[in-house]
Design an enzyme around this catalytic site. Structure first.
Site, short mmCIF file in Angstrom:
data_model
loop_
_atom_site.label_atom_id
_atom_site.label_comp_id
_atom_site.label_asym_id
_atom_site.label_seq_id
_atom_site.Cartn_x
_atom_site.Cartn_y
_atom_site.Cartn_z
N SER A 34 0.89 -1.23 -0.10
CA SER A 34 0.03 0.05 0.00
C SER A 34 0.68 1.21 0.02
O SER A 34 1.54 1.56 -0.93
CB SER A 34 -1.07 0.06 1.01
OG SER A 34 -1.86 0.92 0.87
N ASP A 50 -10.31 -5.44 -3.23
CA ASP A 50 -9.61 -4.40 -2.54
C ASP A 50 -10.47 -3.05 -2.47
O ASP A 50 -10.67 -2.70 -3.55
CB ASP A 50 -8.08 -4.33 -2.86
CG ASP A 50 -7.17 -3.27 -2.09
OD1 ASP A 50 -8.01 -2.20 -1.44
OD2 ASP A 50 -6.26 -3.56 -2.14
N HIS A 76 -7.30 -6.14 0.87
CA HIS A 76 -6.01 -5.17 1.05
C HIS A 76 -5.42 -5.80 2.37
O HIS A 76 -4.42 -5.21 2.59
CB HIS A 76 -6.66 -3.72 1.42
CG HIS A 76 -5.61 -2.70 1.26
ND1 HIS A 76 -5.25 -2.49 -0.07
CD2 HIS A 76 -4.98 -1.83 2.02
CE1 HIS A 76 -4.20 -1.52 0.10
NE2 HIS A 76 -4.06 -1.11 1.45
#
Lengths: 279, 279
Positions: free
Chosen positions: B145, B226, B259
């Site tokens: 991320s 996600d 995620h």
């Protein structure tokens, strides 16, 4: 029952659920890992009992168990470690009350209103799991520390319900350990030695001495640099009891390993493969 | 430098250290996993950059990376995600200030006093690691991320210092994403588009168009479920930039994955094997 989270992992699914437990008289949360094989046919279930202060999340996040569980086609169910909620009795210590249910049925007030983790793990939770998910009635049981105590005592008392037992760093002889003495005094009563013995792995193994059948294989792994080894865990007492009862317990000691999930993750594949032999 | 914890795992050691960073002007913590092979000879290092809100602990506890790292003989270093301490500027949002350093050198007050994570990751931390532990100067870089953004930008800007780059769910085009726009406006200044471009993976890849050498292979894995995919991550922008620059980026999309570290753990072995090809 309400699904409160889901995450795909290793081709299967990790899911958390909340439900009202009639045994514990409160709302509870548990997690399940369903391997990809569960899409094709019902799979057996390993019940994982966590240690002091844990919830359903510690094992699922830190043990690194899903890769091997996916490969072997084994589901994993991780319950919480005590009843929960604002009206559930608690204690200031981390080792009594919430997060510290010790997998027993309390007989003493105020604990007896909610603290019946033994019945929850043995009966209510598997019934719910087996009604809801694509699983068989083949069950194995494992745990860590307080949960290792829970896995061994529950497995020994219910050999017809499980196929094998394993534990990391279990509290092997709680009637002689400070954690066990504090919890059993509160939950079961200070003078109730006979009742205490019903939740002590060493005492329960000794009681199997005249049982020819229904002996589940037990695997224990213990780190030799575990800070709780001498005072709280006492694997040598379990080995001695197993020797006296000629009971199949294998204890694996590991130099340099401690009480953490860094230890558990290192050997969880071995535990899953151990259970797969009997499922 | 002070060792603040150590845990044996998969035959190697996970250790946490605190040290005073002269670049960040504060005390910092990082973690290292040393595989068993480090007992015999120096090993290469994978630097793992974590995402928003994380510390050195998230990856080490949840990624399940040590089994494969032990097998391949690769050390892993996990720094914190921002400067820390009572006198370090912060923001109420989880996506600015502490836990959200974005792996850049801030130019705007009050952030410029401490927020120099780019220099810390590129220079100070590897120097410290290479002076202290049995590691080589072979380095790979990876992240998740915000940390995926960090890994790709730092790798692209320093191809001589790393052998390969990988990322899970990276913020590929922060100059167009709300997270990036908020952070870059604060740290680099609202109108500083040229400076923003120096920390944008897509812009940096476009700048490589006339470079024949020093092109590191990049692997990206992205879950299709996600929640941040469309608005914040934009892997399609990275693919487009790579296509225009004929840059070697492979993006692997995974149906149903989100995620979380449940996604990362499912594919971390593939990332370690990817880096091992180039180390």
């Amino acid at each position: 029952m309400e699904n409160i989270s889901k995450n795909k992992s290793f081709g299967g699914w990790h899911k958390q659920y909340s439900h009202v437990s009639s045994v514990l008289n409160c709302e509870m949360r548990f997690a399940i890992y369903l391997p990809p094989a569960a899409n094709e046919k019902p799979v057996p279930v390993l019940y994982w009992l966590s240690g002091l202060t844990c919830t359903d999340e510690n094992f699922m996040q830190k043990a690194g168990a899903f890769r091997k569980a996916a490969e072997l086609g084994i589901a994993i169910v991780a319950p919480d470690t005590s009843p929960r909620g604002d009206d559930v009795a608690d204690d200031e210590g981390y080792d009594l009350g919430k997060g510290a249910g010790f997998y027993l049925n309390a007989t003493q007030a105020p604990w007896d209103k909610h603290y019946r983790m033994y019945d929850y793990i043995v009966k209510e939770l598997p019934e719910l799991v087996e009604q809801t998910f694509p699983v068989t009635q083949q069950r194995a049981i494992a745990g860590h520390s307080m949960g290792g105590h829970g896995a061994i005592t529950i497995g020994l008392k219910n050999p017809e319900r499980y196929s094998s037992i394993s534990a990391f760093s279990p509290i092997c002889h709680p009637v002689k350990a400070p954690w066990g003495q504090k919890a059993f005094s509160a939950y079961l009563g200070a003078g109730e030695q006979a009742l205490w013995a019903e939740y002590d792995s060493c005492e329960l193994i000794r009681q199997t001495v005249n049982q020819a059948s229904d002996r589940l294989n037990i695997r224990v792994d213990q780190g030799e640099d575990d800070d709780f080894l001498q005072q709280q865990l006492m694997p040598e007492a379990l080995e001695q009891a197993a020797k006296e009862a000629d009971y199949p317990v294998e204890v694996h000691r590991h130099k340099g390993y401690d009480h953490s999930y860094y230890f558990i993750s290192s050997f969880i594949d071995d535990h899953l493969e151990f259970h797969a032999r009997f499922l």
